[in-house]
Motif scaffolding. Sequence first.
Motif, mmCIF file in Angstrom:
data_model
loop_
_atom_site.group_PDB
_atom_site.id
_atom_site.type_symbol
_atom_site.label_atom_id
_atom_site.label_comp_id
_atom_site.label_asym_id
_atom_site.label_seq_id
_atom_site.Cartn_x
_atom_site.Cartn_y
_atom_site.Cartn_z
ATOM 1 N N ALA A 21 0.827 -1.203 0.000
ATOM 2 C CA ALA A 21 0.000 0.000 0.000
ATOM 3 C C ALA A 21 0.863 1.255 0.000
ATOM 4 O O ALA A 21 0.565 2.227 -0.701
ATOM 5 C CB ALA A 21 -0.928 -0.006 1.216
ATOM 6 N N LEU A 22 1.944 1.244 0.760
ATOM 7 C CA LEU A 22 2.844 2.399 0.794
ATOM 8 C C LEU A 22 3.521 2.608 -0.554
ATOM 9 O O LEU A 22 3.632 3.741 -1.029
ATOM 10 C CB LEU A 22 3.883 2.219 1.899
ATOM 11 C CG LEU A 22 4.828 3.380 2.124
ATOM 12 C CD1 LEU A 22 4.069 4.618 2.563
ATOM 13 C CD2 LEU A 22 5.874 3.007 3.160
ATOM 14 N N ALA A 23 3.948 1.524 -1.184
ATOM 15 C CA ALA A 23 4.573 1.634 -2.511
ATOM 16 C C ALA A 23 3.583 2.183 -3.535
ATOM 17 O O ALA A 23 3.942 3.045 -4.354
ATOM 18 C CB ALA A 23 5.099 0.273 -2.954
ATOM 19 N N LEU A 24 2.349 1.727 -3.487
ATOM 20 C CA LEU A 24 1.330 2.234 -4.400
ATOM 21 C C LEU A 24 1.044 3.711 -4.141
ATOM 22 O O LEU A 24 0.904 4.501 -5.078
ATOM 23 C CB LEU A 24 0.039 1.420 -4.275
ATOM 24 C CG LEU A 24 -1.109 1.855 -5.172
ATOM 25 C CD1 LEU A 24 -0.744 1.677 -6.641
ATOM 26 C CD2 LEU A 24 -2.360 1.069 -4.838
ATOM 27 N N ALA A 25 0.973 4.110 -2.875
ATOM 28 C CA ALA A 25 0.729 5.512 -2.531
ATOM 29 C C ALA A 25 1.868 6.403 -3.022
ATOM 30 O O ALA A 25 1.622 7.501 -3.542
ATOM 31 C CB ALA A 25 0.545 5.666 -1.027
ATOM 32 N N VAL A 26 3.097 5.945 -2.895
ATOM 33 C CA VAL A 26 4.242 6.722 -3.372
ATOM 34 C C VAL A 26 4.192 6.858 -4.894
ATOM 35 O O VAL A 26 4.395 7.955 -5.438
ATOM 36 C CB VAL A 26 5.566 6.083 -2.905
ATOM 37 C CG1 VAL A 26 6.756 6.678 -3.630
ATOM 38 C CG2 VAL A 26 5.728 6.236 -1.405
#
Length: 87
Positions: A21-26
């Motif tokens: 989720a963090l990678a997608l948000a970035v």
Amino acid sequence: MKSPKFEDYGPLKKVPFWGLALALAVCMTIVVVILEVLFPWKKEVPAGTTPWKTALPPEFMGAIIGFLQVPAILLIQDTLGSSSAYM
């Protein structure tokens, strides 16, 4: 050892959800910043409106709608949306 196929999601099962989720948000943030640099929202504001006084940035308003989803789900058990109005 066989190399995984493109549609094999097995390696992703080892990564915690918060990491994905963090990678997608970035990645999404990078895309939004690039689009904002290429196509600034202030150039699309109609004549007679003042940015940040009578018109707000679409990124800001999208975040507000996103944050309003949580109380909407908790209070009315439904998400905010308008797609059913056009059917």
